[in-house]
Design an enzyme around this catalytic site. Structure first.
Site: not given
Length: 185
Positions: A46, A57, A60, A87-90, A149, A152, A160
């Site tokens: 994800r 983006r 664009h 997230g974990s960098g792993e 979640s 992400e 953005d």
């Protein structure tokens, strides 16, 4: 919880997470992006979807972006950067790609939560989103949402936010951006 309470709790978590991102890191990230010839992106699962949205983006905005692994991916050079989202960098693939990019001489920006990850020794800049990961670090923003979640969602919103800051920095007229939008749809 009902719908109203649920989405409000999600938005509140995102607000807390984004408030903890260091503005100096965002400004440095923007400078690195604007100085690069090409900006490569890597993530898995994800997280890959969110980092691809960020790449789109930036495209664009007229920035040359590349998703690692695309069939039309060009060679990376020492004038390029790789943005790694993990997230974990792993995560094995992003870590291996970052190591390869470093041997080429590219700069590495890591969007993640774990400042002590396997990416730390090769990262030129870490943009830390200190949210709950599978590592459950002590200073992470806790979340009531499943798994990663919150990371992400924060990554999407941060992308953005960075794009909007670039628009303002370069004084881009929003109506002029449509020339970079896909037109074969």
């Amino acid at each position: 919880m009902n719908y109203q309470q649920t989405y409000q709790s999600i938005l509140a978590e995102c607000n807390i997470a984004l408030a903890k991102v260091r503005e100096e890191d965002i400004k440095q990230c923007i400078e690195l992006i604007l100085q690069a010839d090409k900006v490569f992106f890597i993530g898995v699962g994800r997280v890959k979807l969110e980092i691809e949205a960020f790449a789109k983006r930036l495209s664009h905005l007229g920035i040359y972006t590349v998703i690692v692994g695309q069939i039309t991916e060009p060679a990376m050079t020492d004038r390029d950067i790789l943005i790694v989202a993990s997230g974990s960098g792993e995560s094995l693939i992003p870590v291996a790609i970052a190591q390869k990019a470093k041997t080429i001489g590219g700069k590495i920006i890591h969007f993640g939560s774990n400042p002590h990850s396997s990416l730390a020794p090769i990262t030129d800049l870490m943009v830390r989103i200190p949210v709950q990961t599978k590592l459950y670090l002590q200073d992470e923003v806790q979340s009531e949402q499943p798994m990663s979640s919150l990371f992400e969602q924060s990554l999407l919103l941060l992308g953005d936010t960075i794009a909007k800051m670039i628009v303002e920095k370069k004084e881009i007229q929003l109506k002029n951006l449509w020339k970079f939008h896909a037109n074969l749809e």
